[in-house]
Design a protein around this motif. Structure first.
Motif, PDB file in Angstrom:
ATOM      1  N   ALA A  18      15.014 -14.615 -27.522  1.00 22.00           N
ATOM      2  CA  ALA A  18      15.449 -14.287 -28.886  1.00 22.00           C
ATOM      3  C   ALA A  18      14.300 -14.454 -29.874  1.00 22.00           C
ATOM      4  N   ARG A  19      14.330 -13.621 -30.916  1.00 23.83           N
ATOM      5  CA  ARG A  19      13.346 -13.669 -32.000  1.00 23.83           C
ATOM      6  C   ARG A  19      14.098 -13.842 -33.321  1.00 23.83           C
ATOM      7  N   HIS A  20      13.353 -14.219 -34.353  1.00 25.70           N
ATOM      8  CA  HIS A  20      13.975 -14.393 -35.669  1.00 25.70           C
ATOM      9  C   HIS A  20      14.625 -13.107 -36.182  1.00 25.70           C
ATOM     10  N   ASP A  21      14.094 -11.964 -35.837  1.00 21.91           N
ATOM     11  CA  ASP A  21      14.705 -10.722 -36.322  1.00 21.91           C
ATOM     12  C   ASP A  21      15.993 -10.363 -35.565  1.00 21.91           C
ATOM     13  N   ASP A  22      16.392 -11.207 -34.611  1.00 23.47           N
ATOM     14  CA  ASP A  22      17.655 -11.015 -33.884  1.00 23.47           C
ATOM     15  C   ASP A  22      18.816 -11.775 -34.512  1.00 23.47           C
ATOM     16  N   THR A  23      18.570 -12.590 -35.526  1.00 24.17           N
ATOM     17  CA  THR A  23      19.600 -13.523 -35.992  1.00 24.17           C
ATOM     18  C   THR A  23      20.889 -12.827 -36.448  1.00 24.17           C
ATOM     19  N   ALA A  24      20.786 -11.737 -37.189  1.00 24.04           N
ATOM     20  CA  ALA A  24      21.994 -11.027 -37.640  1.00 24.04           C
ATOM     21  C   ALA A  24      22.752 -10.462 -36.443  1.00 24.04           C
ATOM     22  N   SER A  25      22.021  -9.921 -35.475  1.00 29.22           N
ATOM     23  CA  SER A  25      22.658  -9.363 -34.280  1.00 29.22           C
ATOM     24  C   SER A  25      23.309 -10.444 -33.436  1.00 29.22           C
ATOM     25  N   LEU A  26      22.653 -11.589 -33.290  1.00 26.88           N
ATOM     26  CA  LEU A  26      23.234 -12.690 -32.517  1.00 26.88           C
ATOM     27  C   LEU A  26      24.523 -13.190 -33.174  1.00 26.88           C
ATOM     28  N   ALA A  27      24.505 -13.314 -34.505  1.00 30.35           N
ATOM     29  CA  ALA A  27      25.710 -13.739 -35.223  1.00 30.35           C
ATOM     30  C   ALA A  27      26.840 -12.730 -35.014  1.00 30.35           C
ATOM     31  N   ALA A  28      26.517 -11.447 -35.029  1.00 32.27           N
ATOM     32  CA  ALA A  28      27.532 -10.403 -34.849  1.00 32.27           C
ATOM     33  C   ALA A  28      28.092 -10.415 -33.423  1.00 32.27           C
ATOM     34  N   VAL A  29      27.221 -10.546 -32.413  1.00 33.74           N
ATOM     35  CA  VAL A  29      27.686 -10.604 -31.021  1.00 33.74           C
ATOM     36  C   VAL A  29      28.610 -11.806 -30.851  1.00 33.74           C
ATOM     37  N   HIS A  30      28.176 -12.959 -31.346  1.00 32.75           N
ATOM     38  CA  HIS A  30      28.978 -14.172 -31.229  1.00 32.75           C
ATOM     39  C   HIS A  30      30.353 -13.963 -31.854  1.00 32.75           C
ATOM     40  N   ALA A  31      30.400 -13.424 -33.063  1.00 29.86           N
ATOM     41  CA  ALA A  31      31.666 -13.226 -33.769  1.00 29.86           C
ATOM     42  C   ALA A  31      32.592 -12.272 -33.013  1.00 29.86           C
ATOM     43  N   GLU A  32      32.063 -11.133 -32.583  1.00 30.32           N
ATOM     44  CA  GLU A  32      32.895 -10.150 -31.871  1.00 30.32           C
ATOM     45  C   GLU A  32      33.414 -10.716 -30.550  1.00 30.32           C
ATOM     46  N   ALA A  33      32.527 -11.350 -29.793  1.00 30.42           N
ATOM     47  CA  ALA A  33      32.909 -11.878 -28.481  1.00 30.42           C
ATOM     48  C   ALA A  33      33.923 -13.011 -28.615  1.00 30.42           C
ATOM     49  N   TRP A  34      33.718 -13.899 -29.580  1.00 26.60           N
ATOM     50  CA  TRP A  34      34.649 -15.009 -29.776  1.00 26.60           C
ATOM     51  C   TRP A  34      36.019 -14.507 -30.207  1.00 26.60           C
ATOM     52  N   ARG A  35      36.044 -13.569 -31.133  1.00 32.31           N
ATOM     53  CA  ARG A  35      37.340 -13.065 -31.600  1.00 32.31           C
ATOM     54  C   ARG A  35      38.113 -12.401 -30.462  1.00 32.31           C
ATOM     55  N   LEU A  36      37.410 -11.699 -29.590  1.00 31.79           N
ATOM     56  CA  LEU A  36      38.071 -11.069 -28.453  1.00 31.79           C
ATOM     57  C   LEU A  36      38.518 -12.114 -27.427  1.00 31.79           C
ATOM     58  N   ALA A  37      37.621 -13.030 -27.086  1.00 31.90           N
ATOM     59  CA  ALA A  37      37.901 -13.981 -26.007  1.00 31.90           C
ATOM     60  C   ALA A  37      38.930 -15.038 -26.375  1.00 31.90           C
ATOM     61  N   TYR A  38      38.908 -15.509 -27.616  1.00 33.02           N
ATOM     62  CA  TYR A  38      39.693 -16.692 -27.954  1.00 33.02           C
ATOM     63  C   TYR A  38      40.870 -16.444 -28.891  1.00 33.02           C
ATOM     64  N   ARG A  39      41.086 -15.196 -29.291  1.00 31.63           N
ATOM     65  CA  ARG A  39      42.271 -14.884 -30.108  1.00 31.63           C
ATOM     66  C   ARG A  39      43.515 -15.244 -29.307  1.00 31.63           C
ATOM     67  N   GLY A  40      44.386 -16.020 -29.908  1.00 29.41           N
ATOM     68  CA  GLY A  40      45.600 -16.456 -29.239  1.00 29.41           C
ATOM     69  C   GLY A  40      45.440 -17.772 -28.505  1.00 29.41           C
ATOM     70  N   MET A  41      44.212 -18.121 -28.106  1.00 27.05           N
ATOM     71  CA  MET A  41      43.969 -19.413 -27.458  1.00 27.05           C
ATOM     72  C   MET A  41      43.660 -20.486 -28.493  1.00 27.05           C
ATOM     73  N   LEU A  42      42.960 -20.070 -29.544  1.00 28.51           N
ATOM     74  CA  LEU A  42      42.628 -20.977 -30.641  1.00 28.51           C
ATOM     75  C   LEU A  42      43.430 -20.570 -31.863  1.00 28.51           C
ATOM     76  N   ASP A  43      43.799 -21.538 -32.668  1.00 26.95           N
ATOM     77  CA  ASP A  43      44.436 -21.261 -33.944  1.00 26.95           C
ATOM     78  C   ASP A  43      43.514 -20.331 -34.734  1.00 26.95           C
ATOM     79  N   GLY A  44      44.104 -19.366 -35.437  1.00 21.19           N
ATOM     80  CA  GLY A  44      43.309 -18.383 -36.177  1.00 21.19           C
ATOM     81  C   GLY A  44      42.306 -18.998 -37.137  1.00 21.19           C
ATOM     82  N   LEU A  45      42.700 -20.055 -37.853  1.00 21.12           N
ATOM     83  CA  LEU A  45      41.778 -20.710 -38.783  1.00 21.12           C
ATOM     84  C   LEU A  45      40.649 -21.413 -38.044  1.00 21.12           C
ATOM     85  N   ASP A  46      40.977 -22.086 -36.940  1.00 18.01           N
ATOM     86  CA  ASP A  46      39.936 -22.739 -36.139  1.00 18.01           C
ATOM     87  C   ASP A  46      38.956 -21.709 -35.599  1.00 18.01           C
ATOM     88  N   LEU A  47      39.497 -20.605 -35.102  1.00 19.60           N
ATOM     89  CA  LEU A  47      38.637 -19.550 -34.565  1.00 19.60           C
ATOM     90  C   LEU A  47      37.675 -19.049 -35.636  1.00 19.60           C
TER      91      LEU A  47
END
Length: 179
Positions: A18-47
């Motif tokens: 990873a490089r510093h110019d990847d930070t926005a993309s890494l944040a976006a990947v994390h957000a999309e993947a987490w919302r898909l993987a953990y929706r319904g497993m974690l409380d919406g606010l916690d997620l």
């Protein structure tokens, strides 16, 4: 045809640190993947709190601190990442740990996760960290299936407390003899 040259081909898939110019993309990947993987497993606010913690600034600081992050780039777009390093779990018999592996939803199920996993495992072995462990939310059946299909052996369980909820984690291991 005179004067015509075929364009030079390059690989459409790249695995790299990873490089510093990847930070926005890494944040976006994390957000999309987490919302898909953990929706319904974690409380919406916690997620959403977990997702919000991983802003561009968090990723920038992680890179500055030397956190090992392998980026999967497909056709010039960051499609996923994995973070890894020394094993933080006692009693696994593994020196390396895969902390996270996430892909954007549209890149899941296409073999990219396997490539990213194999790259991380090779990086850990080059550092002399033999054996690999990973913790995954037990209720995340696709992730548990993914690690089992890669030859991971379920070796234990642990728990994580969040938002008044106790979540079970499964620990999968690949010992150096499993290679």
């Amino acid at each position: 045809m005179p004067g015509y040259h075929l364009p030079m081909t390059t690989s459409l898939v790249e695995l790299r640190p990873a490089r510093h110019d990847d930070t926005a993309s890494l944040a976006a990947v994390h957000a999309e993947a987490w919302r898909l993987a953990y929706r319904g497993m974690l409380d919406g606010l916690d997620l959403e709190r977990f997702v919000a913690r991983r802003s561009r600034g968090w990723w920038h600081d992680a890179i500055d601190k030397g956190v090992e992050i392998e980026v999967l780039e497909v056709a010039g777009e960051v499609a996923g990442y994995a973070s890894y390093g020394p094993c933080r779990m006692r009693g696994t018999g593994c020196a390396g740990e895969l902390y996270e592996l996430y892909l954007k939803p549209e890149y899941q199920g296409l073999g990219f996760g396997r490539r990213l996993f194999a790259s991380v495992r090779t990086c850990l072995e080059r550092r002399g960290l033999k054996g690999l462990a990973v913790r995954v939310l037990t209720d995340n059946e696709p992730a548990c299936g993914f690690y089992a299909a890669l030859g991971g052996v379920l070796t234990g369980r642990s728990w994580h407390q969040t938002g008044g909820k106790r979540l079970e984690l499964s620990i999968y291991c690949w010992h150096e003899t499993d290679r």
